[in-house]
Write a protein that holds these residues in place. Sequence first.
Motif, PDB file in Angstrom:
ATOM      1  N   ILE A  97     -39.743  13.266  25.576  1.00 25.45           N
ATOM      2  CA  ILE A  97     -38.808  14.300  26.009  1.00 25.45           C
ATOM      3  C   ILE A  97     -37.409  13.705  26.129  1.00 25.45           C
ATOM      4  N   LYS A  98     -36.436  14.335  25.486  1.00 25.40           N
ATOM      5  CA  LYS A  98     -35.067  13.840  25.509  1.00 25.40           C
ATOM      6  C   LYS A  98     -34.368  14.279  26.799  1.00 25.40           C
ATOM      7  N   PHE A  99     -33.714  13.305  27.436  1.00 22.70           N
ATOM      8  CA  PHE A  99     -33.134  13.526  28.758  1.00 22.70           C
ATOM      9  C   PHE A  99     -32.122  14.666  28.759  1.00 22.70           C
ATOM     10  N   TRP A 100     -31.178  14.653  27.831  1.00 22.55           N
ATOM     11  CA  TRP A 100     -30.101  15.642  27.818  1.00 22.55           C
ATOM     12  C   TRP A 100     -30.432  16.890  27.020  1.00 22.55           C
ATOM     13  N   LEU A 101     -31.229  16.785  25.986  1.00 17.64           N
ATOM     14  CA  LEU A 101     -31.349  17.858  24.999  1.00 17.64           C
ATOM     15  C   LEU A 101     -32.568  18.753  25.175  1.00 17.64           C
ATOM     16  N   ASP A 102     -33.578  18.314  25.917  1.00 22.53           N
ATOM     17  CA  ASP A 102     -34.770  19.134  26.134  1.00 22.53           C
ATOM     18  C   ASP A 102     -34.734  19.774  27.528  1.00 22.53           C
ATOM     19  N   TRP A 115     -36.365  20.080  30.347  1.00 21.68           N
ATOM     20  CA  TRP A 115     -37.494  19.537  31.108  1.00 21.68           C
ATOM     21  C   TRP A 115     -37.307  19.653  32.616  1.00 21.68           C
ATOM     22  N   VAL A 116     -36.087  19.827  33.092  1.00 19.79           N
ATOM     23  CA  VAL A 116     -35.840  19.991  34.524  1.00 19.79           C
ATOM     24  C   VAL A 116     -35.894  21.461  34.905  1.00 19.79           C
ATOM     25  N   SER A 117     -35.281  22.307  34.085  1.00 26.40           N
ATOM     26  CA  SER A 117     -35.304  23.756  34.290  1.00 26.40           C
ATOM     27  C   SER A 117     -35.454  24.410  32.925  1.00 26.40           C
ATOM     28  N   CYS A 118     -35.177  25.685  32.830  1.00 29.17           N
ATOM     29  CA  CYS A 118     -35.301  26.386  31.554  1.00 29.17           C
ATOM     30  C   CYS A 118     -34.097  26.151  30.654  1.00 29.17           C
ATOM     31  N   THR A 119     -33.133  25.366  31.125  1.00 30.48           N
ATOM     32  CA  THR A 119     -31.923  25.077  30.352  1.00 30.48           C
ATOM     33  C   THR A 119     -31.762  23.573  30.226  1.00 30.48           C
ATOM     34  N   PRO A 120     -31.446  23.044  29.026  1.00 31.67           N
ATOM     35  CA  PRO A 120     -31.233  21.599  28.880  1.00 31.67           C
ATOM     36  C   PRO A 120     -30.100  21.106  29.777  1.00 31.67           C
ATOM     37  N   LEU A 121     -30.173  19.857  30.212  1.00 29.21           N
ATOM     38  CA  LEU A 121     -29.130  19.281  31.066  1.00 29.21           C
ATOM     39  C   LEU A 121     -27.788  19.236  30.356  1.00 29.21           C
ATOM     40  N   SER A 122     -27.809  19.156  29.028  1.00 31.36           N
ATOM     41  CA  SER A 122     -26.546  19.146  28.280  1.00 31.36           C
ATOM     42  C   SER A 122     -25.787  20.456  28.439  1.00 31.36           C
ATOM     43  N   ASN A 123     -26.515  21.558  28.677  1.00 31.15           N
ATOM     44  CA  ASN A 123     -25.883  22.856  28.909  1.00 31.15           C
ATOM     45  C   ASN A 123     -25.518  23.063  30.374  1.00 31.15           C
ATOM     46  N   LEU A 124     -26.339  22.508  31.271  1.00 32.55           N
ATOM     47  CA  LEU A 124     -26.059  22.637  32.703  1.00 32.55           C
ATOM     48  C   LEU A 124     -24.874  21.778  33.125  1.00 32.55           C
ATOM     49  N   TYR A 125     -24.753  20.610  32.513  1.00 30.55           N
ATOM     50  CA  TYR A 125     -23.681  19.671  32.860  1.00 30.55           C
ATOM     51  C   TYR A 125     -22.959  19.202  31.591  1.00 30.55           C
ATOM     52  N   ARG A 155     -19.883  18.550  30.981  1.00 31.89           N
ATOM     53  CA  ARG A 155     -18.900  17.485  31.188  1.00 31.89           C
ATOM     54  C   ARG A 155     -19.572  16.125  31.212  1.00 31.89           C
ATOM     55  N   LEU A 156     -20.652  16.012  31.969  1.00 28.19           N
ATOM     56  CA  LEU A 156     -21.380  14.743  32.043  1.00 28.19           C
ATOM     57  C   LEU A 156     -21.993  14.387  30.696  1.00 28.19           C
ATOM     58  N   PHE A 157     -22.485  15.399  29.995  1.00 26.99           N
ATOM     59  CA  PHE A 157     -23.078  15.150  28.679  1.00 26.99           C
ATOM     60  C   PHE A 157     -22.035  14.599  27.711  1.00 26.99           C
ATOM     61  N   SER A 158     -20.806  15.117  27.774  1.00 28.93           N
ATOM     62  CA  SER A 158     -19.748  14.630  26.880  1.00 28.93           C
ATOM     63  C   SER A 158     -19.381  13.179  27.174  1.00 28.93           C
ATOM     64  N   LEU A 159     -19.619  12.734  28.413  1.00 33.74           N
ATOM     65  CA  LEU A 159     -19.289  11.360  28.804  1.00 33.74           C
ATOM     66  C   LEU A 159     -20.466  10.402  28.673  1.00 33.74           C
ATOM     67  N   ALA A 160     -21.677  10.936  28.477  1.00 38.29           N
ATOM     68  CA  ALA A 160     -22.876  10.091  28.410  1.00 38.29           C
ATOM     69  C   ALA A 160     -22.822   9.167  27.200  1.00 38.29           C
ATOM     70  N   THR A 161     -23.322   7.955  27.379  1.00 38.74           N
ATOM     71  CA  THR A 161     -23.302   6.986  26.272  1.00 38.74           C
ATOM     72  C   THR A 161     -24.506   7.150  25.348  1.00 38.74           C
ATOM     73  N   ASN A 162     -25.618   7.636  25.886  1.00 34.36           N
ATOM     74  CA  ASN A 162     -26.836   7.772  25.084  1.00 34.36           C
ATOM     75  C   ASN A 162     -27.296   9.221  25.089  1.00 34.36           C
ATOM     76  N   LYS A 163     -26.643  10.037  24.291  1.00 33.54           N
ATOM     77  CA  LYS A 163     -26.918  11.482  24.312  1.00 33.54           C
ATOM     78  C   LYS A 163     -28.285  11.836  23.746  1.00 33.54           C
ATOM     79  N   ASP A 164     -28.842  10.970  22.919  1.00 34.29           N
ATOM     80  CA  ASP A 164     -30.086  11.288  22.221  1.00 34.29           C
ATOM     81  C   ASP A 164     -31.287  10.535  22.794  1.00 34.29           C
ATOM     82  N   SER A 165     -31.117   9.911  23.952  1.00 38.89           N
ATOM     83  CA  SER A 165     -32.171   9.062  24.504  1.00 38.89           C
ATOM     84  C   SER A 165     -33.262   9.886  25.191  1.00 38.89           C
TER      85      SER A 165
END
Length: 222
Positions: free
Chosen positions: A137-142, A144-154, A156-166
């Motif tokens: 399961i991908k941390f930002w893109l799947d 897994w925490v709620s019905c929306t990926p973390l990349s959509n919930l946050y 700003r943080l996703f744009s600053l993350a170093t490992n977007k596909d991890s």
Amino acid sequence: MSLIKIPTQVANLIDKYQRSFLWGDSDVKRKLHLLNWEACSVSKHFGGLGFRKTKEGNDSLLCKWWWRFATEKSSLWRKVLCAKNNVHEDWWLTNGSSFRLSSAVWKSISSLERYGSRAIALFLENIQFKLGDGKRIKFWLDAWVSCTPLSNLYPRLFSLATNKDSFVHQYLYQAAGNQTHWNISYRRTLRAWEDELHLELISKLPQPLSIDYNCVGLLIWT
């Protein structure tokens, strides 16, 4: 109808034929329609006549392939589809991606998200990932925490993350005393308001100790 996306004009024409049959219309005479088509297409359970809109029915059948694509990872049809359309086999969902030489089937399935289908919106709202060992399961893109990926919930943080596909397990580290913690890295130091977002994100994450290292990640219907 379950594999190929029906063009909107064709779907509208089929709906027109259904309306004509229901009210007895002909080429020479149009009879009085006692209910509008929106009311006719509501389920009988909710007081409608139960007629199905062709486009919504088509989208619903295509959504079944999203579910099968996510849950039947070892099936031959999925492997062929991935190989033919240059799709990574680690993907859970189609991500709305296709290219000019993609097969008609793949274009139809992946087009649902790009065109904002109501059926796929309902589908995405009702699925969730069971974390397992966090290796699939991908941390930002799947989602897994709620019905929306973390990349959509946050975003700003996703744009600053170093490992977007991890994957999730790559964001964990083991400290002294076998304590496991979240370790999310960014490409620069966070500003004060960004740090507040980071703390909010951490508060929403499950405790690392709840991760089941003996179980692989799964997609579930909520």
